[in-house]
Design an enzyme around this catalytic site. Structure first.
Site, mmCIF file in Angstrom:
data_model
loop_
_atom_site.group_PDB
_atom_site.id
_atom_site.type_symbol
_atom_site.label_atom_id
_atom_site.label_comp_id
_atom_site.label_asym_id
_atom_site.label_seq_id
_atom_site.Cartn_x
_atom_site.Cartn_y
_atom_site.Cartn_z
ATOM 1 N N TRP A 273 0.872 -1.233 0.121
ATOM 2 C CA TRP A 273 -0.026 0.115 -0.096
ATOM 3 C C TRP A 273 0.775 1.330 -0.072
ATOM 4 C CZ3 TRP A 273 -4.401 -0.216 -2.187
ATOM 5 C CH2 TRP A 273 -5.063 -1.424 -1.945
ATOM 6 N N ASP B 134 -1.039 6.570 6.658
ATOM 7 C CA ASP B 134 -2.179 6.033 6.271
ATOM 8 C C ASP B 134 -2.659 4.786 7.378
ATOM 9 O OD1 ASP B 134 -4.047 4.165 5.237
ATOM 10 O OD2 ASP B 134 -2.886 3.902 3.315
ATOM 11 N N LYS C 281 -11.675 -1.661 6.723
ATOM 12 C CA LYS C 281 -10.803 -2.642 7.463
ATOM 13 C C LYS C 281 -11.185 -3.013 8.864
ATOM 14 C CE LYS C 281 -8.254 -3.157 3.564
ATOM 15 N NZ LYS C 281 -7.330 -2.263 3.261
HETATM 16 C C1 LIG Z 1 -6.648 -1.589 1.820
HETATM 17 C C2 LIG Z 1 -5.781 -0.384 1.906
HETATM 18 C C3 LIG Z 1 -6.044 0.728 0.966
HETATM 19 C C4 LIG Z 1 -6.793 0.974 -0.275
HETATM 20 O O1 LIG Z 1 -7.956 1.538 0.083
HETATM 21 P P1 LIG Z 1 -9.161 1.806 -0.739
HETATM 22 O O2 LIG Z 1 -10.281 2.278 0.174
HETATM 23 O O3 LIG Z 1 -9.511 0.426 -1.564
HETATM 24 O O4 LIG Z 1 -8.668 2.908 -1.744
HETATM 25 C C5 LIG Z 1 -4.992 1.691 1.346
HETATM 26 N N1 LIG Z 1 -4.095 1.582 2.329
HETATM 27 C C6 LIG Z 1 -4.185 0.517 3.245
HETATM 28 C C7 LIG Z 1 -3.192 0.597 4.275
HETATM 29 C C8 LIG Z 1 -5.091 -0.549 3.020
HETATM 30 O O5 LIG Z 1 -4.945 -1.456 4.114
#
Ligand SMILES: *Cc1c(COP(=O)(O)O)cnc(C)c1O
Length: 370
Positions: free
Chosen positions: A110, A180, A204
């Protein structure tokens, strides 16, 4: 599947995302789809301009600040476009038109996805990359040479695919930290006030897909370019109180219910962190006592409490593991399509009992296939 009830199967959802949600939240959502008790209308048909929804947004902002221990000088936004849209919105606001590079870490799948989006907007310096070591570990402090004048530092607190998690805050205090936290948001206490910006999509750990929580410090956007598309401009979103256009009402309400559950039923982030650590300990212990039958991906100090990733000796053993697990009622255990293997995601909504059952299955599988 024959011997597993729908309810039990729902509780054995180890999916990497969208992840499992608490049973009590699912029940309240079920009721809200029929009619929100205070309103008498289905949540799917309530106006985002209603007083009821204004109260939902206000309470959720306050719950998130409360759980993170942040002062009112942090804005809390509910945006669309997932974490992926943040990969672009962050550099559009904080990097475009500047001469100083932003520091980025490449610690896995990611954080790697964020890089090309940032490079589109301005200069990027990769402080450290785990590519050479197959993203099997995170950097140690002595490997990190941060610029003191970087536009900002961007990193991912928990690499969902590889199962790597920072158990400390990194970077220099004089450079804005942007993180993030999509896959470990609200999973444990932390020093959140040391970040200038935190973003996390809901799906998540704290809700369904469709909404991304962005927490940002007042003043961070002072040098942002004047001309930006309104939808992608944090300042316009702040002015509009996250109702720049029609927001995902259902997803935002679901996240509100999860924050109430975290605060009132679980007892806050310290309690949640304790439960999550206990779940992770059980699983890693099962991997470590398997004499190499199970092979954990992540280096021990960087093991994630959210995503436990491992492989087996052969693709056949992995395939069989997944098929037998599915038959026993477990779902979502296949590793991310980019790396394969097995991954047990043990987000907030997944109960300790589910992990105990998985560990029982894993011990049994090992005995039978050793
Ligand atoms: C799943 C994930 C993403 C992608 O997220 P989307 O909402 O599908 O754009 C980005 N960063 C992390 C850390 C993730 O686990």
């Amino acid at each position: 599947m024959k011997t597993v009830s729908v309810r039990e199967r729902n509780q054995l959802n180890f999916s990497g995302g969208p992840g499992a949600l608490p049973e009590s939240v699912l029940r309240q959502l079920q009721e809200a789809i029929h009619a929100v008790p205070e309103v008498g209308l289905s949540i799917l048909g309530i106006s985002h301009r209603s007083d009821w929804f204004a109260a939902v947004v206000a309470e959720l902002q306050s719950n998130i600040r409360g759980l993170l221990g942040l002062p009112p000088s942090y804005h809390v936004l509910f945006l669309q476009g997932g974490a992926t849209q943040q990969f672009s919105m962050v550099p559009m606001a904080l990097l475009a038109g500047r001469s100083r590079p932003a520091d980025y870490l490449q610690t896995g799948y990611w954080s790697g996805k964020a890089l090309p989006e940032a490079r589109r907007e301005g200069p990027v310096r990769v402080v450290w990359s785990g590519q050479a070591c197959g993203f099997g570990r995170l950097p140690r402090d002595e490997e990190l040479d941060f610029a003191s004048d970087a536009a900002y530092l961007h990193y991912v607190s928990n690499e969902t695919v590889e199962g790597l998690q920072f158990h400390r805050v990194i970077g220099r205090d004089e450079v804005p930290r942007v993180c993030d936290m999509s896959s470990d948001f609200l999973s444990a206490p932390g020093e959140f006030g040391r970040f200038s910006m935190i973003y996390a999509h809901a799906q998540k750990n704290i809700g369904p897909s469709g909404v991304t929580v962005v927490v940002l410090k007042d003043g961070l956007l002072d040098g942002a370019p004047d001309a930006m598309p309104g939808f992608l401009d944090y300042r316009r979103q702040i002015e509009a109180g996250s109702i720049f256009n029609t927001p995902p009402v259902f997803a935002i309400y679901a996240v509100l219910l999860v924050t109430r559950w975290l605060r009132d039923d679980v007892g806050g982030l310290a309690a949640m962190g304790g439960i999550n650590a206990a779940k992770a300990r059980l699983l890693y212990r099962a991997l470590d006592r398997a004499d190499g039958f199970y092979r954990p991906r992540a280096a021990v100090p960087d093991r994630s409490t959210m995503n436990v990733a491992f492989t087996l000796a052969s693709p056949e053993l992995e395939k069989r593991f997944l098929a037998e697990a599915e038959d026993a009622g477990f779902s979502g255990l296949a590793g991310h399509r980019s790396v394969g293997g097995i991954r047990a995601s043990i987000y907030n909504g997944l109960q300790l009992g589910a992990v105990e059952k998985l560990v029982g299955f894993m011990d049994d599988y090992r005995r039978r296939h050793r």
